[in-house]
Write an enzyme that holds these catalytic residues in place. Structure first.
Site, PDB file in Angstrom:
ATOM      1  N   LYS A  70     -28.290   5.678  12.597  1.00 47.17           N
ATOM      2  CA  LYS A  70     -27.279   6.615  11.778  1.00 47.17           C
ATOM      3  C   LYS A  70     -26.451   5.461  11.139  1.00 47.17           C
ATOM      4  CE  LYS A  70     -28.787  10.070  14.207  1.00 47.17           C
ATOM      5  NZ  LYS A  70     -28.357  10.623  15.271  1.00 47.17           N
ATOM      6  N   ILE A  71     -25.177   5.752  10.588  1.00 47.72           N
ATOM      7  CA  ILE A  71     -24.311   5.191   9.535  1.00 47.72           C
ATOM      8  C   ILE A  71     -23.971   3.874  10.136  1.00 47.72           C
ATOM      9  CG2 ILE A  71     -22.702   5.196   7.716  1.00 47.72           C
ATOM     10  CD1 ILE A  71     -25.002   7.464   7.337  1.00 47.72           C
TER      11      ILE A  71
END
Ligand SMILES: *Cc1c(COP(=O)(O)O)cnc(C)c1O
Length: 386
Positions: free
Chosen positions: A188-189
């Site tokens: 994810k980010i």
């Protein structure tokens, strides 16, 4: 293999984790509350409740909203299974709303139609989980207006979307929802290895989630049924879980947060470059939006079957054989055997199923180099003329 997603770990991240290892508290120290404050501040939300995964955050969000047996949760079929499973953890029923084929987000027109029919049949949803697919926020204002009309609560599954914006505000502000959840899985980010957070502006929901995160146990005398026996005393007042985030994870998260905007900017530049490089190929590029700025968790292309006869499987297998770690997001949840056994049928969500036939996620992460990206596109081109 060039992976489809990968974490970026700096020396400062490593040092932050080491510092915790040398400190007094590996769990329940000061890093977790600091991480919560920092991300809530970034999002403009009142509260952040850090947990051990986004899946746990979804579970707590559903419990805090009172989801239970006999109630209904609706979500998108184009998502990771966790967006739907959270309802089943609470003995509630799940249903799906088909997606917009350009963004793979919930189709607001389908949602309106389904709500109107559900109202007539007396089976309106209690909770809607709006999934911000690939990092692009759903049109939350419209969904919020529908929630007022039809009386449901809203959880934003923003597992892909921390650092994204909607109507110029950060995703996670919860302006148009009750709770927003984030994931910090390594693809994810930003990452905490495993981890998640639930954001809310509602003090009561925040309190409920914090209580359930740690066994339903409180040390606050005001919440107890009797005077504390002594300074050691605690009471269990609900049935909760151990969904706590560790100090190691929070220290990593805090350090990563400093680069959140830079990560999103790098991802956006890579996505823009893919858009340019893929022009003219027989693929649909990700849909853009005038009101949402994607955090670009994923770059999902879809084969244009009117322009190429090559199958997704052949493209996928060829690219993998050439060292490009493409992936598919997502196998529609209702087609999973577990959901089929619950009575969901193939054909029920035609757009989701049609998307699934043609989608491929290309590698996208901050450290992807231009030459790696050129190679990905070259291999894709070769695959498309096989
Ligand atoms: C990754 C993901 C989750 C689950 O996140 P975990 O932190 O791994 O539990 C939930 N929903 C979506 C849409 C995701 O992509």
């Amino acid at each position: 293999m060039i992976p489809y997603g990968r974490q970026n770990i700096s020396e400062q991240d490593i040092q932050a984790v080491i510092d915790v290892l040398r400190s007094d508290f590996l769990t329940q120290g000061q890093c977790v509350p600091e991480f919560e404050r920092r991300l809530a501040g970034y999002c403009g939300a009142g509260y952040g409740i850090a947990v051990n995964s986004a899946t746990s955050a979804l579970h707590l969000a559903c419990l805090a909203l009172g989801l239970s047996e006999g109630m209904r949760l609706w979500t998108s079929p184009v998502t990771f299974v966790a967006s739907a499973n959270c309802a089943l953890y609470c003995q509630a029923a799940v249903d799906f709303v088909d997606v917009d084929p350009s963004t793979y987000n919930i189709d607001v027109k389908c949602l309106k139609n389904k709500l109107e029919k559900a109202k007539a049949k007396g089976c309106l949803p209690d909770v809607l989980v709006a999934v911000h697919m690939a990092g692009l926020s759903c049109d939350m204002k419209v969904i919020y207006e529908l929630s007022l009309k039809y009386g449901f609560r809203i959880i934003e599954d923003a597992s892909h979307a921390v650092g994204g914006r909607y109507l110029s505000e950060p995703v996670g502000s919860c302006r148009y929802s009750d709770i927003t959840i984030f994931s910090f899985h390594p693809v994810k980010i930003v990452t905490t290895a495993e981890g998640g957070m639930a954001m809310t502006n509602d003090a009561e929901l925040a309190h409920k989630m914090a209580l359930l995160r740690s066994h339903g146990i409180t040390r606050e005398p005001a919440l107890m049924t009797s005077e504390p026996d002594g300074a050691w005393y605690y009471q269990q007042i609900e049935l909760g879980f151990n969904y706590r985030m560790t100090e190691l994870q929070a220290a990593l998260g805090l350090s990563q947060l400093e680069r959140l905007d830079a990560f999103v900017m790098q991802r956006q530049q890579i996505a823009d470059r893919y858009d340019a490089l893929l022009a003219g190929l027989p693929v649909f590029r990700p849909g853009r939006s005038l009101i949402s700025e994607s955090a670009w968790h994923l770059y999902v292309i879809r084969l244009d079957s009117a322009k190429t006869a090559v199958s997704r499987k052949n493209v996928f297998d060829y690219m993998r054989s050439k060292g490009v770690g493409v992936n598919v997001h997502y196998i529609p949840v209702h087609t999973q055997p577990y959901y089929q056994a619950l009575g969901f049928r193939m054909g029920a969500y035609p757009e989701a199923e049609a998307c699934y036939e043609g989608i491929i996620s290309l590698p996208l992460f901050p450290d992807l180099t231009e030459s790696q990206q050129d190679y990905v596109v070259e291999v894709l081109q070769e695959a498309l003329v096989l």
